[in-house]
Write a protein that holds these residues in place. Structure first.
Motif, mmCIF file in Angstrom:
data_model
loop_
_atom_site.group_PDB
_atom_site.id
_atom_site.type_symbol
_atom_site.label_atom_id
_atom_site.label_comp_id
_atom_site.label_asym_id
_atom_site.label_seq_id
_atom_site.Cartn_x
_atom_site.Cartn_y
_atom_site.Cartn_z
ATOM 1 N N UNK A 162 -13.372 11.718 8.406
ATOM 2 C CA UNK A 162 -11.983 11.357 8.721
ATOM 3 C C UNK A 162 -11.111 11.558 7.475
ATOM 4 N N UNK A 163 -11.600 11.062 6.343
ATOM 5 C CA UNK A 163 -10.818 11.208 5.105
ATOM 6 C C UNK A 163 -10.688 12.670 4.693
ATOM 7 N N UNK A 164 -11.719 13.459 4.941
ATOM 8 C CA UNK A 164 -11.651 14.890 4.639
ATOM 9 C C UNK A 164 -10.489 15.526 5.399
ATOM 10 N N UNK A 165 -10.366 15.179 6.681
ATOM 11 C CA UNK A 165 -9.284 15.726 7.503
ATOM 12 C C UNK A 165 -7.920 15.294 6.966
ATOM 13 N N UNK A 166 -7.780 13.985 6.694
ATOM 14 C CA UNK A 166 -6.478 13.493 6.249
ATOM 15 C C UNK A 166 -6.116 14.022 4.859
ATOM 16 N N UNK A 167 -7.104 14.172 3.973
ATOM 17 C CA UNK A 167 -6.815 14.717 2.639
ATOM 18 C C UNK A 167 -6.381 16.177 2.726
ATOM 19 N N UNK A 168 -6.975 16.916 3.678
ATOM 20 C CA UNK A 168 -6.581 18.316 3.879
ATOM 21 C C UNK A 168 -5.178 18.409 4.487
ATOM 22 N N UNK A 169 -4.714 17.301 5.073
ATOM 23 C CA UNK A 169 -3.388 17.260 5.699
ATOM 24 C C UNK A 169 -2.533 16.166 5.065
ATOM 25 N N UNK A 170 -2.656 16.025 3.754
ATOM 26 C CA UNK A 170 -1.951 14.954 3.037
ATOM 27 C C UNK A 170 -0.448 15.023 3.277
ATOM 28 N N UNK A 171 0.138 13.830 3.356
ATOM 29 C CA UNK A 171 1.592 13.656 3.508
ATOM 30 C C UNK A 171 2.143 14.196 4.821
ATOM 31 N N UNK A 172 1.278 14.369 5.807
ATOM 32 C CA UNK A 172 1.730 14.798 7.134
ATOM 33 C C UNK A 172 1.483 13.665 8.120
ATOM 34 N N UNK A 173 2.392 13.502 9.081
ATOM 35 C CA UNK A 173 2.192 12.533 10.158
ATOM 36 C C UNK A 173 1.269 13.167 11.187
ATOM 37 N N UNK A 174 0.114 12.574 11.380
ATOM 38 C CA UNK A 174 -0.918 13.141 12.258
ATOM 39 C C UNK A 174 -1.091 12.250 13.478
ATOM 40 N N UNK A 175 -0.980 12.853 14.660
ATOM 41 C CA UNK A 175 -1.157 12.081 15.890
ATOM 42 C C UNK A 175 -2.646 11.939 16.207
ATOM 43 N N UNK A 219 -0.771 8.468 12.083
ATOM 44 C CA UNK A 219 -1.209 8.017 10.754
ATOM 45 C C UNK A 219 -0.899 9.085 9.708
ATOM 46 N N UNK A 220 -0.832 8.650 8.437
ATOM 47 C CA UNK A 220 -0.565 9.567 7.337
ATOM 48 C C UNK A 220 -1.432 9.164 6.147
ATOM 49 N N UNK A 221 -1.925 10.182 5.450
ATOM 50 C CA UNK A 221 -2.588 9.944 4.169
ATOM 51 C C UNK A 221 -1.648 10.407 3.070
ATOM 52 N N UNK A 222 -1.241 9.460 2.234
ATOM 53 C CA UNK A 222 -0.394 9.776 1.079
ATOM 54 C C UNK A 222 -1.163 9.321 -0.157
ATOM 55 N N UNK A 223 -1.684 10.261 -0.956
ATOM 56 C CA UNK A 223 -2.501 9.881 -2.114
ATOM 57 C C UNK A 223 -1.774 8.989 -3.111
ATOM 58 N N UNK A 224 -0.451 9.000 -3.096
ATOM 59 C CA UNK A 224 0.316 8.156 -4.014
ATOM 60 C C UNK A 224 0.515 6.733 -3.504
ATOM 61 N N UNK A 225 0.168 6.484 -2.229
ATOM 62 C CA UNK A 225 0.402 5.166 -1.656
ATOM 63 C C UNK A 225 -0.849 4.566 -1.030
ATOM 64 N N UNK A 226 -2.005 4.872 -1.581
ATOM 65 C CA UNK A 226 -3.231 4.228 -1.105
ATOM 66 C C UNK A 226 -3.195 2.788 -1.593
ATOM 67 N N UNK A 227 -3.386 1.852 -0.664
ATOM 68 C CA UNK A 227 -3.297 0.425 -0.967
ATOM 69 C C UNK A 227 -4.585 -0.245 -0.495
ATOM 70 N N UNK A 228 -5.631 -0.158 -1.304
ATOM 71 C CA UNK A 228 -6.936 -0.648 -0.876
ATOM 72 C C UNK A 228 -6.953 -2.156 -0.756
ATOM 73 N N UNK A 229 -7.561 -2.600 0.337
ATOM 74 C CA UNK A 229 -7.701 -4.029 0.597
ATOM 75 C C UNK A 229 -9.160 -4.409 0.426
#
Length: 197
Positions: free
Chosen positions: A11-24, A68-78
């Motif tokens: 899942x993260x591989x997909x989102x990192x390849x599509x960083x900063x995009x809104x993905x449905x 959902x969106x993956x933005x490497x500058x706004x990862x907020x780990x809980x």
């Protein structure tokens, strides 16, 4: 020893390849199911759950329902999010007699069971025996999408209709009293229920 590649990694591989995009949801789920099968020969059973999990942990941002969106500058780990240990899951399943606490269906009926946080972990719910419950996959899905009180109110309304059809008067009285408490405290007032006169 190298860590095994997991579904969350994919899942993260997909989102990192599509960083900063809104993905449905459909876009990512379609890719995940095909890619997981291609790489492992196995079916990716619940990609939605993995996406939600990564959002709850702070890796993904939820932009809108199902987006959902993956933005490497706004990862907020809980780090405070607690998952049930395998031993605790077993304890909760045993306590609940391997049956969904809402509908009573279980392994004997071939139903997939989940151990669920009563108070969601992203709202501070702990991974404890007291905060765990057994749900079938259907009711777990409903709870996540409707939230627990909504799910309960809708379920009680359906049960009441069924009890009336079957002339189960004691059950009708019980459910009407229960639903009147929802009304008294204006819990989920947008779900309409009126007592028959």
């Amino acid at each position: 020893m190298k860590k095994a590649f997991s579904q969350l990694d994919l899942i993260m591989e997909f989102f990192k390849a599509n960083a900063n995009k809104d993905i449905s949801h459909p876009e990512v789920v379609d890719w995940l199911t095909k890619e997981w099968y291609k790489r492992t020969g196995k079916v990716f059973r619940d990609p939605d759950r993995g996406i939600r999990s990564l959002h709850q942990k702070g890796y993904l941002q939820k932009i809108n329902k199902g987006i959902y969106r993956y933005d490497p500058n706004f990862v907020n780990l809980r780090e405070d999010l607690e998952d049930f240990t395998p031993a605790l899951k077993k304890q909760i399943l045993q306590r609940d007699d391997y049956k969904c606490v809402i509908c009573g269906m279980g392994q004997k009926e071939g139903v997939e069971l989940h151990v669920d946080h009563i108070k969601p972990k992203d709202l501070g719910g702990k991974a404890s025996l007291e905060n765990g419950q057994t749900l079938c996959s259907r009711h777990n899905f409903l709870k996540k999408n409707l939230k627990q009180t909504k799910t309960g109110k809708k379920m009680f309304i359906r049960m009441l209709e069924s009890a009336k059809e079957n002339k189960e008067n004691e059950l009708v009285a019980f459910l009407e009293e229960l639903l009147s408490i929802y009304e008294k405290y204006n819990i989920n007032g947008h779900i309409v229920w009126k007592k028959d006169n």
